[in-house]
Design an enzyme around this catalytic site. Structure first.
Site, PDB file in Angstrom:
ATOM      1  N   HIS A   1       0.817  -1.212   0.000  1.00  0.00           N
ATOM      2  CA  HIS A   1       0.000   0.000   0.000  1.00  0.00           C
ATOM      3  C   HIS A   1       0.855   1.269   0.000  1.00  0.00           C
ATOM      4  O   HIS A   1       0.332   2.381  -0.013  1.00  0.00           O
ATOM      5  CB  HIS A   1      -0.915  -0.021   1.233  1.00  0.00           C
TER       6      HIS A   1
ATOM      7  N   LYS B   1       3.119   4.406  -1.084  1.00  0.00           N
ATOM      8  CA  LYS B   1       3.085   5.299  -2.263  1.00  0.00           C
ATOM      9  C   LYS B   1       4.269   6.251  -2.123  1.00  0.00           C
ATOM     10  O   LYS B   1       4.231   7.194  -1.332  1.00  0.00           O
ATOM     11  CB  LYS B   1       1.785   6.101  -2.308  1.00  0.00           C
TER      12      LYS B   1
ATOM     13  N   ASP C   1      16.816   9.731  -8.793  1.00  0.00           N
ATOM     14  CA  ASP C   1      18.279   9.904  -8.784  1.00  0.00           C
ATOM     15  C   ASP C   1      18.885   9.734  -7.395  1.00  0.00           C
ATOM     16  O   ASP C   1      19.941  10.290  -7.093  1.00  0.00           O
ATOM     17  CB  ASP C   1      18.668  11.276  -9.360  1.00  0.00           C
TER      18      ASP C   1
ATOM     19  N   HIS D   1      -8.436  11.619   0.703  1.00  0.00           N
ATOM     20  CA  HIS D   1      -7.578  10.437   0.849  1.00  0.00           C
ATOM     21  C   HIS D   1      -6.363  10.722   1.738  1.00  0.00           C
ATOM     22  O   HIS D   1      -5.474   9.894   1.847  1.00  0.00           O
ATOM     23  CB  HIS D   1      -7.124  10.018  -0.565  1.00  0.00           C
TER      24      HIS D   1
END
Length: 412
Positions: free
Chosen positions: A119, A121, A126, A333
């Site tokens: 879950h 995110k 780089d 969210h």
């Protein structure tokens, strides 16, 4: 280090309020900056409306991000993506398109490994720039869902530390992988709750660390996400402001469901023992589970100005309007907490499974001087105040007047 937000279409605030950098802009900038490597962890991928059988011009930013990702290998930028083995079938073609362009993809079977899902995110660019937040690689995250995250530029130490988490997912994406116990030393971290990274920028000194879940994916040196959250709650002296989509002092996905009051008890103790003022902003949309309501009502029943106990809860309702044809959208969210001492931006909802079986990460920050308005802590305080005072924040008793909130069924 700056706050990043996605404000859904048709959600409007008063002028002069704090708003984070638009998520679309932050992602585009990160992809434009990339010269060597981009690594992304996302629960799932749907960057075009066709993926969910929707024809909406609001998927244009998502398509733009997909095109930028597709172009990276031709610029000699290596791209590696980790995602969860899909728990439901989708029509998404994003990953197949990207693979054909030379992008490496691993699907991690968390169901087999921990009975959960991946879950997390986050992005690493780089090995020096990073994004952590609530947004999946979904076009709706850019235009239809209210998201919040943080981008940190030019911080190799933290990016390398997040890369260790990414590498743990990558290793477990191999066929027939099994969880090591203990994790090999290359996954260890020197940055944790006991030894945060100290960074100085613009006359502000910041202490930062990354937390992770579940326990089975954390070497002993990594602060677990739940430990970070409980530590922040117990360290607060004046206020705790929480914004999470779902709040359940239970398991959500494990059957039979189990009561799990770990965070709930910590919040009650802070309010009762230390008279810390609690404000909690949950999300309510068309898909919200009315079973959340009794737990929120139980918390607010403690609110007692006479005894100096303050627990206030509101629901953030994103109006659906003419966007009703777009599934799993029009929700807040966000997953963050800010207190008078610290700021926390995570990727998990607050129920047991997100900490015991599901992969998530959190970023914890504190500053000296603490009350700078430009700091991440200051930005997060201002964003919470903006949302709390907005027309979209609704008291529990007023929910029946809001048909776009499914929780109102629980008030019947």
């Amino acid at each position: 280090m700056t706050l990043v937000e996605s404000i859904p279409l048709y959600v409007q605030y008063d002028a002069n309020v704090t708003v984070g950098i638009p998520l679309e802009q932050a992602w585009k900038d990160l992809l434009s900056m990339a010269t060597e490597q981009v690594e992304v962890s996302s629960f799932y991928w749907t960057l075009t409306g066709e993926d969910v059988n929707v024809n909406s011009s609001s998927d244009t930013p998502g398509k733009g991000i997909l095109e930028q990702l597709e172009a990276l290998p031709s610029r000699n930028v290596s791209v590696r993506l980790v995602t969860s083995v899909p728990s439901i079938r989708t029509n998404s073609t994003d990953l197949e398109i990207l693979k054909r362009k030379g992008v490496q993809v691993k699907e991690v079977n968390f169901g087999r490994l921990t009975k959960g899902v991946l879950h997390s995110k986050f992005w690493i660019v780089d090995r020096k720039h990073l994004f952590v937040g609530s947004a999946n690689m979904d076009w709706r995250s850019l235009t239809q869902v209210k998201e919040l995250g943080v981008v940190i530029y030019n911080c190799t130490s933290l990016a390398e530390d997040l890369h260790k988490i990414f590498e743990s997912y990558w290793a477990m994406g191999q066929p027939n992988s099994s969880l090591p116990d203990p994790w090999p030393s290359e996954y260890d971290t020197a940055i944790n709750i006991h030894h945060p990274l100290v960074v100085k920028a613009q006359n502000v000194s910041s202490r930062i660390y990354l937390s992770g879940s579940p326990r089975a994916f954390c070497p002993s040196s990594r602060t677990q996400d739940l430990e970070a959250i409980l530590s922040i709650i117990s360290g607060a002296q004046q206020f705790i402001h929480v914004a999470v989509m779902e709040y359940f002092p239970t398991t959500r996905f494990e059957k039979p469901r189990r009561y799990w009051p770990v965070i709930d008890n910590a919040i009650r103790r802070a309010a009762f023992d230390r008279n810390v003022k609690i404000r909690m902003l949950m999300s309510c949309g068309r898909d919200s589970d009315p079973a959340m309501l009794p737990f929120l009502q139980s918390l607010t029943s403690m609110d007692s100005p006479r005894q100096n106990i303050s627990i206030q809860i509101k629901m953030y309702v994103v109006p659906v309007g003419n966007q009703s044809g777009i599934p799993h959208s029009r929700v807040n969210h966000n997953k963050y907490m800010v207190t008078d001492k610290e700021a926390y931006i995570g990727t998990s909802n607050w129920s047991e499974d997100y900490f015991s079986t599901t992969a998530g990460v959190g970023l914890v920050v504190s500053h000296e001087p603490l009350w700078s308005t430009d700091s991440l802590h200051g930005q997060l305080r201002a964003v919470f105040r903006r949302d709390w005072q907005s027309q979209y924040a609704v008291h529990l008793a007023d929910l029946p007047q809001y048909p776009d909130c499914n929780l109102s069924r629980g008030l019947g």
